[in-house]
Write an enzyme that holds these catalytic residues in place. Sequence first.
Site, PDB file in Angstrom:
ATOM      1  CG  ASN A   9      16.686  -2.467  -5.693  1.00  0.00           C
ATOM      2  OD1 ASN A   9      16.471  -3.482  -5.051  1.00  0.00           O
ATOM      3  ND2 ASN A   9      17.019  -1.320  -5.118  1.00  0.00           N
ATOM      4  CG  ASN A  11      20.677  -2.461 -15.022  1.00  0.00           C
ATOM      5  OD1 ASN A  11      20.319  -3.422 -15.681  1.00  0.00           O
ATOM      6  ND2 ASN A  11      20.218  -1.234 -15.257  1.00  0.00           N
ATOM      7  N   GLY A 107      21.840   3.074   2.393  1.00  0.00           N
ATOM      8  CA  GLY A 107      22.314   2.054   1.462  1.00  0.00           C
ATOM      9  C   GLY A 107      23.779   2.250   1.112  1.00  0.00           C
ATOM     10  CB  ALA A 108      26.426  -0.215   0.325  1.00  0.00           C
ATOM     11  CG  ASP A 109      22.930   2.649  -3.414  1.00  0.00           C
ATOM     12  OD1 ASP A 109      22.720   2.619  -2.184  1.00  0.00           O
ATOM     13  OD2 ASP A 109      22.030   2.831  -4.250  1.00  0.00           O
ATOM     14  CG  ASP A 129      22.875   6.828  -8.449  1.00  0.00           C
ATOM     15  OD1 ASP A 129      22.656   6.646  -9.662  1.00  0.00           O
ATOM     16  OD2 ASP A 129      23.413   5.975  -7.725  1.00  0.00           O
ATOM     17  CB  THR A 184      -0.356   7.635 -26.949  1.00  0.00           C
ATOM     18  OG1 THR A 184      -1.723   7.854 -27.280  1.00  0.00           O
ATOM     19  CG2 THR A 184      -0.279   7.116 -25.519  1.00  0.00           C
TER      20      THR A 184
END
Length: 257
Positions: A9, A11, A107-109, A129, A184
Amino acid sequence: MLLAVDIGNTNMEFGIFERNQLKASFRLATHHDVTSDELGLSIRQFFLIHGIDLSTLEDVLISSVVPQVIYSVKNAMRKYLGIEPMIVQENFNINIVNRYDNPAEVGADRLVNAYAGFKKYGGGIVVVDFGTATNFDVIDRDGAYLGGVLYPGVKISMDALAQKASKLPKVEIETPKKVIGTNTIMSLQAGIVYGYTGVVIHIIEMLQKELGYRPKVIATGGLARVIGKQTDAFDVIDRSLTLDGLCMIYQDYKTSK
């Protein structure tokens, strides 16, 4: 020679393999409106820069979780490489037992990582991952995919905070020098790095308790090293796991023909 492509999503990662060795890799940002010409020219340029002869390329294997860009990617391969690409879970399935309630939801990944993790490190593992989402995928001792945990990714968390809290800036995700931030930027970095590390450790501990044994934990993805420096929860950090998995799937496919 094989070109392996992992479309996520955030890269798209490309790996060039000679036999089973990764010769070179590169990334492009995933844009839903990317054209096949943009992709094709970028890919050809990468081959040129690394002195790799395009005529030696035999096949292209793609794993994708982004249906909106798959047409452009496939067309780029046909137009600029002269190759009809193969798609994981479209042209052929991954040779792994999938115990998800609805196997088609995975998902394929995640399946590629599970397959690669089992092939490289054996059974009884958890693959973490760090991508757009952080996936915790569990593979049992027999090599079956059991399922896992999906958690919002580090970058998504930072982007959401900057979007919803107007006075908070976007910052580089890196380890601050100390936990107590004195400005910050340091405070945000401490929260995201150390807080996220705590989440990862806790989820791994819960998975271990549910499995009844200590799994080997494999970390991959863009921020694996950043989080990995904060904890000894990972046994291995393997940045090329997904691309290696695509190469292994391809080699199995070639052997079976």
